[in-house]
Design an enzyme around this catalytic site. Structure first.
Site, short mmCIF file in Angstrom:
data_model
loop_
_atom_site.label_atom_id
_atom_site.label_comp_id
_atom_site.label_asym_id
_atom_site.label_seq_id
_atom_site.Cartn_x
_atom_site.Cartn_y
_atom_site.Cartn_z
N CYS A 126 -3.22 11.82 71.91
CA CYS A 126 -4.30 12.16 72.82
C CYS A 126 -4.73 13.61 72.61
O CYS A 126 -3.90 14.52 72.54
CB CYS A 126 -3.85 11.95 74.26
SG CYS A 126 -5.07 12.48 75.50
N ASP A 133 -0.72 7.61 71.13
CA ASP A 133 -1.58 6.44 71.31
C ASP A 133 -1.24 5.46 70.20
O ASP A 133 -1.43 5.76 69.02
CB ASP A 133 -3.06 6.83 71.24
CG ASP A 133 -3.50 7.68 72.41
OD1 ASP A 133 -3.05 7.41 73.53
OD2 ASP A 133 -4.29 8.62 72.20
N ARG A 194 -2.86 2.71 78.60
CA ARG A 194 -2.43 3.95 79.24
C ARG A 194 -3.10 4.01 80.59
O ARG A 194 -4.32 3.92 80.69
CB ARG A 194 -2.82 5.17 78.40
CG ARG A 194 -2.09 5.27 77.08
CD ARG A 194 -2.48 6.50 76.31
NE ARG A 194 -2.18 7.71 77.06
CZ ARG A 194 -2.68 8.91 76.76
NH1 ARG A 194 -3.50 9.05 75.75
NH2 ARG A 194 -2.36 9.97 77.47
N GLY A 195 -2.28 4.10 81.65
CA GLY A 195 -2.84 4.17 82.99
C GLY A 195 -3.60 2.92 83.39
O GLY A 195 -4.56 2.99 84.16
#
Length: 219
Positions: A126, A133, A194-195
């Site tokens: 990132c 990632d 992610r998230g």
């Protein structure tokens, strides 16, 4: 994502957002997550209102129209997982020592072919947090045969590189076009979540080219 209906009862949905490749701005994933979470305690009249609000806000942020589709879990939406109809490069027995993008690794001097190649070994970091990632990269093309060992080395060369998902796929697309000169080219990636967000950038040389709809198993 989730919001409250007009009587205060939570609604949960899957969301799909499509941002055009030629939009002047990227929507950073962490800010998107925070934005979507801002709906958690908002009362909305229905899915259509939420969808229209998100589409307008994301279009303003990206500087281009953004397609938004919300699928409430009550409608039992289905997601299909699978692998591309092509050849996986990951079993190639090669040595690798380059971990920053190196387009010079790319070569295409074989006979003209039409094929799909993919690898699960894509990793970048990132641009904001430096966190890893992970993803699958798919290359579908028609043109001189791309040297497979060089392509796999090139994919792995992103391993220590800091860039957003969309920028990585754009870089791969541009490097392949410049170095290998295919007649047609489509490049896409399936990044792990992610998230709560999975990001699936797609770039193609022609409007008729499409990515496979199946999600990567790690998503």
């Amino acid at each position: 994502l989730s919001w409250l209906d007009a009587r205060g009862k939570p609604v949960v949905a899957l969301g799909e957002f499509r941002v055009p490749a030629d939009s002047p701005r990227l929507i950073e994933s962490k800010s998107l997550k925070l934005y979507l979470n801002s709906f958690n305690q908002q009362r909305m009249s229905g899915v259509d209102e939420v969808q229209a609000r998100i589409a307008a806000d994301l279009a303003a942020a990206a500087g281009a129209p953004v397609s938004v589709v919300l699928m409430p879990l009550s409608a039992r939406p289905q997601r299909r997982f699978g692998y591309p109809q092509g050849d996986c490069l990951d079993a190639l027995d090669i040595a690798i020592d380059t971990y920053q993008p190196a387009p010079a690794l790319l070569r295409a001097d074989g006979p003209e072919v039409e094929e799909t190649l993919y690898s699960h070994l894509l990793k970048s970091n990132c641009l904001v947090t430096g966190q890893p990632d992970w993803g699958m990269l798919v290359v579908r093309y028609r043109g001189p045969a791309i040297e497979r060992e060089g392509l796999l080395r090139y994919v792995v060369s992103f391993r220590a590189h800091n860039e957003f998902h969309e920028q990585c796929v754009e870089r791969v697309f541009c490097d392949l076009m410049a170095r290998c000169r295919p007649r047609e080219l489509a490049v896409w990636a399936r990044y792990t979540r992610r998230g709560g967000l999975d990001i699936n950038p797609f770039r193609a040389s022609h409007a008729g080219l499409r990515a496979d709809e199946a999600m990567e198993v790690r998503q």
